[in-house]
Design a protein around this motif. Structure first.
Motif, short mmCIF file in Angstrom:
data_model
loop_
_atom_site.label_atom_id
_atom_site.label_comp_id
_atom_site.label_asym_id
_atom_site.label_seq_id
_atom_site.Cartn_x
_atom_site.Cartn_y
_atom_site.Cartn_z
N THR A 74 0.82 -1.21 0.00
CA THR A 74 0.00 0.00 0.00
C THR A 74 0.85 1.26 0.00
N HIS A 75 2.12 1.17 0.42
CA HIS A 75 3.06 2.28 0.36
C HIS A 75 4.44 1.74 0.72
N GLN A 76 5.43 2.62 0.79
CA GLN A 76 6.82 2.18 0.86
C GLN A 76 7.33 1.86 2.26
N HIS A 77 6.67 2.28 3.30
CA HIS A 77 7.24 2.20 4.64
C HIS A 77 7.51 0.76 5.08
N GLY A 78 8.58 0.60 5.84
CA GLY A 78 9.10 -0.72 6.15
C GLY A 78 8.17 -1.63 6.92
N ASP A 79 7.28 -1.05 7.73
CA ASP A 79 6.36 -1.93 8.45
C ASP A 79 5.40 -2.64 7.51
N ILE A 94 3.23 -6.03 -6.54
CA ILE A 94 2.70 -4.83 -7.19
C ILE A 94 2.87 -3.64 -6.25
N GLY A 95 3.19 -2.47 -6.81
CA GLY A 95 3.26 -1.25 -6.01
C GLY A 95 3.10 -0.03 -6.89
N GLN A 96 2.79 1.08 -6.27
CA GLN A 96 2.72 2.34 -7.02
C GLN A 96 4.13 2.75 -7.42
N GLU A 97 4.27 3.48 -8.52
CA GLU A 97 5.60 3.82 -9.05
C GLU A 97 6.47 4.53 -8.01
N ASN A 98 5.91 5.51 -7.32
CA ASN A 98 6.70 6.24 -6.32
C ASN A 98 7.03 5.37 -5.12
N MET A 99 6.15 4.43 -4.81
CA MET A 99 6.42 3.50 -3.72
C MET A 99 7.64 2.65 -4.02
N ASP A 136 -2.02 5.02 -11.48
CA ASP A 136 -3.29 5.46 -10.90
C ASP A 136 -4.18 4.31 -10.43
N ALA A 137 -4.30 3.26 -11.24
CA ALA A 137 -5.23 2.19 -10.89
C ALA A 137 -4.88 0.91 -11.64
N LEU A 138 -5.21 -0.19 -11.01
CA LEU A 138 -5.05 -1.52 -11.61
C LEU A 138 -6.10 -2.43 -11.01
N THR A 139 -6.74 -3.22 -11.84
CA THR A 139 -7.71 -4.20 -11.34
C THR A 139 -7.11 -5.59 -11.42
N VAL A 140 -7.12 -6.29 -10.28
CA VAL A 140 -6.66 -7.67 -10.21
C VAL A 140 -7.89 -8.56 -10.22
N HIS A 141 -7.87 -9.58 -11.07
CA HIS A 141 -8.99 -10.53 -11.14
C HIS A 141 -8.55 -11.86 -10.55
N LEU A 142 -9.19 -12.24 -9.47
CA LEU A 142 -8.98 -13.55 -8.85
C LEU A 142 -10.21 -14.39 -9.20
N GLY A 143 -10.20 -14.95 -10.40
CA GLY A 143 -11.42 -15.60 -10.88
C GLY A 143 -12.49 -14.54 -11.09
N ALA A 156 -0.49 11.87 -0.10
CA ALA A 156 -1.36 11.83 1.08
C ALA A 156 -0.51 11.34 2.25
N HIS A 157 -0.60 10.04 2.59
CA HIS A 157 0.33 9.52 3.60
C HIS A 157 1.75 9.54 3.05
N THR A 158 1.90 9.11 1.80
CA THR A 158 3.15 9.22 1.04
C THR A 158 2.78 9.70 -0.36
N THR A 159 3.74 9.70 -1.26
CA THR A 159 3.42 10.02 -2.65
C THR A 159 3.01 8.78 -3.45
N GLY A 160 3.13 7.60 -2.83
CA GLY A 160 2.88 6.35 -3.57
C GLY A 160 1.88 5.44 -2.91
N ASP A 161 0.80 6.01 -2.37
CA ASP A 161 -0.20 5.20 -1.68
C ASP A 161 -1.09 4.44 -2.65
N LEU A 162 -1.52 3.26 -2.23
CA LEU A 162 -2.55 2.49 -2.92
C LEU A 162 -3.53 1.96 -1.87
N VAL A 163 -4.80 1.88 -2.24
CA VAL A 163 -5.77 1.12 -1.44
C VAL A 163 -6.13 -0.13 -2.23
N ALA A 164 -6.65 -1.14 -1.52
CA ALA A 164 -7.17 -2.35 -2.16
C ALA A 164 -8.65 -2.43 -1.82
N TRP A 165 -9.48 -2.34 -2.83
CA TRP A 165 -10.93 -2.30 -2.67
C TRP A 165 -11.54 -3.56 -3.26
#
Length: 308
Positions: A74-79, A94-99, A136-143, A156-165
């Motif tokens: 979801t972002h670059q931080h080590g945790d 998978i990660g955002q480019e800046n991440m 900006d966005a990517l859709t993963v299809h699991l079946g 926002a939190h970083t420059t390379g945030d992603l959410v998984a919806w």
């Protein structure tokens, strides 16, 4: 095994959707998770240390009987990323480019500075970068199941945030765009951007929110926590603007503010880091990480506590 480590648990929050929750959610204690179907498994984030990442992945394997085909940070931080190297070699990351670039140049994985006490021991982890990057966005299809990976559109939190919806179950993994009941951190992103991202998150209309840190959110707690974030970020914006107008340093501005309803949140010293971000953006300058953390330690009266 530490008490917080023993308290970590895997929770099923939707059909085939698990969250890995690590109390107490303070420095370096993140949440992670996975979406599993007969067609494959997508892991969302790993953990900071070898021990914690192995425990998460072992619990997930036991619960699902699957190995991850895919993973996303979801972002670059080590945790959320240092445990990447413990994923199976064949897992596609998978990660955002800046991440990706942020993790590539992250020095803390090679040796944690003494900003925290005790200084974390990552164990046997190596830098493992995303194989696929998203702008900006990517859709993963699991079946038949869609998992939408979305960037909030700016820092926002970083420059390379992603959410998984996961739209069919309305489950939203927010990464560190949400800290439930703890002080948010935006020193590598943007205060105003993080505020805008709160409204963006609300537009998903989630049934379940898995925050980057803190307990899983459902029902009225989702709107309550998002409103808390709005009020906190507005406090930072007001404090930063007043501090600059009055010629105060970020540390002086932080010491002058009454945290009010946020005083009981863990990691209150992040106020200083967030103000450093506000000041840097206001002046159009780069954020000085060493100066920011030195001020945070000064505000805290010593190294920042962690239970990782």
């Amino acid at each position: 095994m530490s008490g917080t480590e023993d308290a970590a648990q895997l929770v099923e929050v939707g059909s085939g959707i698990h969250a890995w929750v690590q109390p107490d959610g303070s420095w370096w204690l993140n949440n992670a998770g996975a979406i599993t179907t007969p067609s494959g498994q997508l892991v969302v984030d790993t953990c900071a240390t070898e021990t914690r990442a192995r425990r998460f992945l072992d619990a997930l394997s036991t619960a699902t009987g699957r190995a991850p085909k895919l993973a996303v940070n979801t972002h670059q931080h080590g945790d959320h990323t240092y445990g990447n190297s413990l994923l199976p070699a064949g897992t596609v990351l998978i990660g955002q480019e800046n991440m990706r670039e942020g993790l590539r140049t992250d020095p803390i994985i090679d040796g944690c500075p003494p900003f925290w006490s005790p200084v974390p021991d990552w164990g046997d982890v190596q830098r493992r970068l995303p194989d696929i990057t998203v702008t900006d966005a990517l859709t993963v299809h699991l079946g038949d199941r869609r998992v939408e990976l979305r960037h909030p559109g700016g820092p926002a939190h970083t420059t390379g945030d992603l959410v998984a919806w996961v739209p069919d179950e309305r489950v939203l993994f927010t990464g560190d765009l949400v800290f439930a009941g703890l002080t948010p951190l935006v020193f590598m992103g943007s205060v105003s951007g993080a505020l805008a991202a709160v409204d963006w998150l609300a537009e998903f209309g989630p049934r379940v929110v898995v925050p980057g840190h803190g307990p899983i959110l459902t029902g009225d707690d989702i709107a309550r926590v998002l409103d808390e974030h709005r009020r906190y970020y507005r406090l930072i914006l007001r404090t930063g603007a007043a501090g600059i107008e009055n010629g105060l340093s970020p540390l002086e501005a932080a010491r002058a503010v009454d945290l009010g309803e946020f005083a009981g949140w863990a990691d209150a010293e992040r106020l200083v880091l967030n103000l450093h971000r506000f000041y840097a953006d206001h002046h159009g300058s780069e954020l000085d990480l060493i100066a920011a953390f030195s001020d945070a330690l000064n505000y805290n009266g010593g190294p920042l506590p962690t239970h990782v």
